[in-house]
Design an enzyme around this catalytic site. Structure first.
Site, PDB file in Angstrom:
ATOM      1  N   ARG A 284     -30.194 -41.074 -43.099  1.00 28.21           N
ATOM      2  CA  ARG A 284     -30.649 -40.439 -41.866  1.00 28.21           C
ATOM      3  C   ARG A 284     -32.175 -40.317 -41.820  1.00 28.21           C
ATOM      4  NH1 ARG A 284     -26.234 -36.826 -43.081  1.00 28.21           N
ATOM      5  NH2 ARG A 284     -27.711 -35.255 -43.813  1.00 28.21           N
TER       6      ARG A 284
ATOM      7  N   ARG B 124     -40.539 -46.385 -41.274  1.00 26.41           N
ATOM      8  CA  ARG B 124     -41.053 -47.189 -40.159  1.00 26.41           C
ATOM      9  C   ARG B 124     -42.243 -48.020 -40.615  1.00 26.41           C
ATOM     10  NH1 ARG B 124     -40.943 -41.960 -36.302  1.00 26.41           N
ATOM     11  NH2 ARG B 124     -38.701 -41.878 -35.947  1.00 26.41           N
TER      12      ARG B 124
ATOM     13  N   ARG C 235     -25.328 -24.220 -47.673  1.00 27.33           N
ATOM     14  CA  ARG C 235     -26.665 -23.766 -48.027  1.00 27.33           C
ATOM     15  C   ARG C 235     -27.130 -22.819 -46.916  1.00 27.33           C
ATOM     16  NH1 ARG C 235     -28.257 -24.182 -52.985  1.00 27.33           N
ATOM     17  NH2 ARG C 235     -30.452 -24.487 -52.440  1.00 27.33           N
TER      18      ARG C 235
ATOM     19  N   ARG D  72     -40.725 -25.538 -46.854  1.00 26.95           N
ATOM     20  CA  ARG D  72     -41.684 -25.838 -45.792  1.00 26.95           C
ATOM     21  C   ARG D  72     -42.242 -24.548 -45.222  1.00 26.95           C
ATOM     22  NH1 ARG D  72     -38.010 -28.021 -40.647  1.00 26.95           N
ATOM     23  NH2 ARG D  72     -36.739 -26.159 -40.377  1.00 26.95           N
TER      24      ARG D  72
ATOM     25  N   GLU E 216     -39.905 -21.115 -45.732  1.00 30.16           N
ATOM     26  CA  GLU E 216     -38.452 -21.285 -45.799  1.00 30.16           C
ATOM     27  C   GLU E 216     -38.018 -21.564 -47.235  1.00 30.16           C
ATOM     28  OE1 GLU E 216     -36.610 -24.016 -43.137  1.00 30.16           O
ATOM     29  OE2 GLU E 216     -37.722 -23.302 -41.385  1.00 30.16           O
TER      30      GLU E 216
ATOM     31  N   TYR F 211     -22.882 -30.923 -40.288  1.00 28.41           N
ATOM     32  CA  TYR F 211     -24.244 -30.617 -39.872  1.00 28.41           C
ATOM     33  C   TYR F 211     -24.474 -31.271 -38.517  1.00 28.41           C
ATOM     34  CZ  TYR F 211     -29.223 -30.367 -39.386  1.00 28.41           C
ATOM     35  OH  TYR F 211     -30.470 -30.111 -38.885  1.00 28.41           O
TER      36      TYR F 211
ATOM     37  N   ASP G  82     -26.914 -31.325 -34.841  1.00 26.31           N
ATOM     38  CA  ASP G  82     -28.033 -30.896 -34.015  1.00 26.31           C
ATOM     39  C   ASP G  82     -27.512 -30.347 -32.693  1.00 26.31           C
ATOM     40  OD1 ASP G  82     -30.038 -31.564 -35.830  1.00 26.31           O
ATOM     41  OD2 ASP G  82     -30.128 -33.644 -35.134  1.00 26.31           O
TER      42      ASP G  82
END
Length: 382
Positions: free
Chosen positions: A174, A178, A250, A280, A301, A349, A351
């Site tokens: 995922r 690039r 988690r 982060r 976090e 998971y 979005d």
């Protein structure tokens, strides 16, 4: 008489289904949520110290390529364009994520073209790994040891709490690489953040005469007989009172701090080194660059294994979890008059845009079928 529908959870999964059913005029819907607010983990609110709009359970940037989903959310709120450009701090410096041509050239101190970088990275990878089975093998094959160790090893170990060689290769698939200078974290047609936050959207979705919202109130499986059908967006194992054991998640812990001016100059900066305990830092005023604030609010976090008292975020879905999940799926399929929906209800998971899309699709199915034919899941958990 209108059919009575109960929904556990006032996040996007439950809210969208509630609205679609209520709008048909055939259902009276009651939405329950244990929290004192709607919108679930997408909840946004104004920080009392800085007046910055904060994403209370971690940042959410809306991104989708589904036209109907984009049109749907824009019915409820204007969205401002927003491109998520993540930075990563490693032992070798600060770089752009996802790994792109600028990242590769800066990291290796080169001046390569796209084709040169692709060939170079191919030579960095371990060609003796034929079919990667783990996260680590996937990274070593396609990125090589240097990029893997600097960007992914420490961060992944902190995020998931296990060695990357214990995680499936699919997790890294995922994460795009690039061979151009595009540093947009997402690869979706539409991207943005609502001007007034996500909670306002969910409040508007739930604002209908045939929808009643009960906050700080739990809906349980024992309440099923009070309704013709219920939709369950809570943890799947929680519906069954954890009778086969707990599915593992988690969770995230947040350490808030405020500062004057601009603390880090970017909405999200990942800390990839294992020695740094947090994953982060997010600076929330940068998620609304159309606003001006003299002070700023940030969150460190920390990822941890979810306990019974914690908010579940990311399903682990390792081998032992998947075996247990199959047991709960069997229990769910033997139930009647209940549909398991959303991230927790299907132990995936997801979005926001996927949750909304699946709820819209599910509502269409339900409105076209007899109640006895409504699906057990909004989407297969496997």
């Amino acid at each position: 008489m209108k059919m009575q529908i109960g929904i556990a959870g006032a996040g996007f999964a439950g809210a969208v289904i509630a609205r679609e059913l209520a709008q048909s005029g055939n259902f009276k819907v009651t939405v329950f949520d244990e929290r004192d607010h709607v919108a679930g983990n997408c909840h946004t609110t104004r920080d009392t110290e800085t007046n910055v709009m904060i994403h209370q359970y971690g940042p959410h940037i809306f991104n989708t390529s589904r036209q109907d989903v984009w049109d749907y959310v824009n019915k409820w709120s204007p969205f401002m364009p927003f491109t998520n450009r993540v930075k990563a701090i490693t032992e070798k410096g600060v770089f752009s994520l996802p790994v792109n041509l600028l990242t590769i050239n800066q990291f290796f101190q080169k001046k390569m073209t796209p084709s040169q970088a692709e060939e170079f990275l191919g030579n960095q990878g371990q060609s003796d790994i034929a079919e990667p089975q783990t996260f680590e093998e996937q990274a070593l094959k396609f990125l090589g040891a240097d990029l893997y160790r600097n960007f992914f090893y420490g961060y992944t170990k902190k995020q998931w709490g296990v060695e990357p060689k214990e995680l499936p290769a699919s997790i890294l698939k995922r994460l795009p690489v690039r061979f151009n200078y595009d540093d947009n974290y997402y690869n979706q047609k539409y991207q943005g953040i609502p001007v007034d936050g996500y909670t306002t959207i969910v409040q508007k979705i739930l604002d209908h005469p045939l929808i009643e919202v009960c906050l700080k109130t739990r809906l349980s499986a024992d309440d099923k007989d009070k309704f013709h059908h219920i939709f369950w967006s809570g943890p799947m194992d929680g519906y069954f009172k954890f009778q086969r054991g707990r599915l593992r998640y988690r969770t995230l812990k947040f350490e808030k701090f405020v500062a004057d001016g601009d603390f880090q100059g970017n909405p999200v900066i990942n800390y990839c080194e294992e020695e740094v305990p947090y994953t982060r830092i997010t600076e929330h005023k940068h998620f609304a660059p159309w606003e001006e604030h003299p002070r700023t609010v940030c969150f460190k976090e920390y990822s941890a294994l979810c306990s019974e008292r914690d908010t579940p975020y990311y399903p682990l879905r390792l081998a032992q979890d998947m075996a247990l999940l199959k047991e709960y799926i069997s229990l769910a399929e033997s139930e009647s008059n209940v549909t398991f929906i959303g991230r927790l209800g299907t132990y995936r998971y997801l979005d926001m845009h996927v949750v909304i899309g699946e709820s819209l699709d599910l509502a269409k199915i339900c409105l076209s079928k007899d109640l006895t034919e409504w699906p057990r899941f909004s989407h297969s958990p496997i």
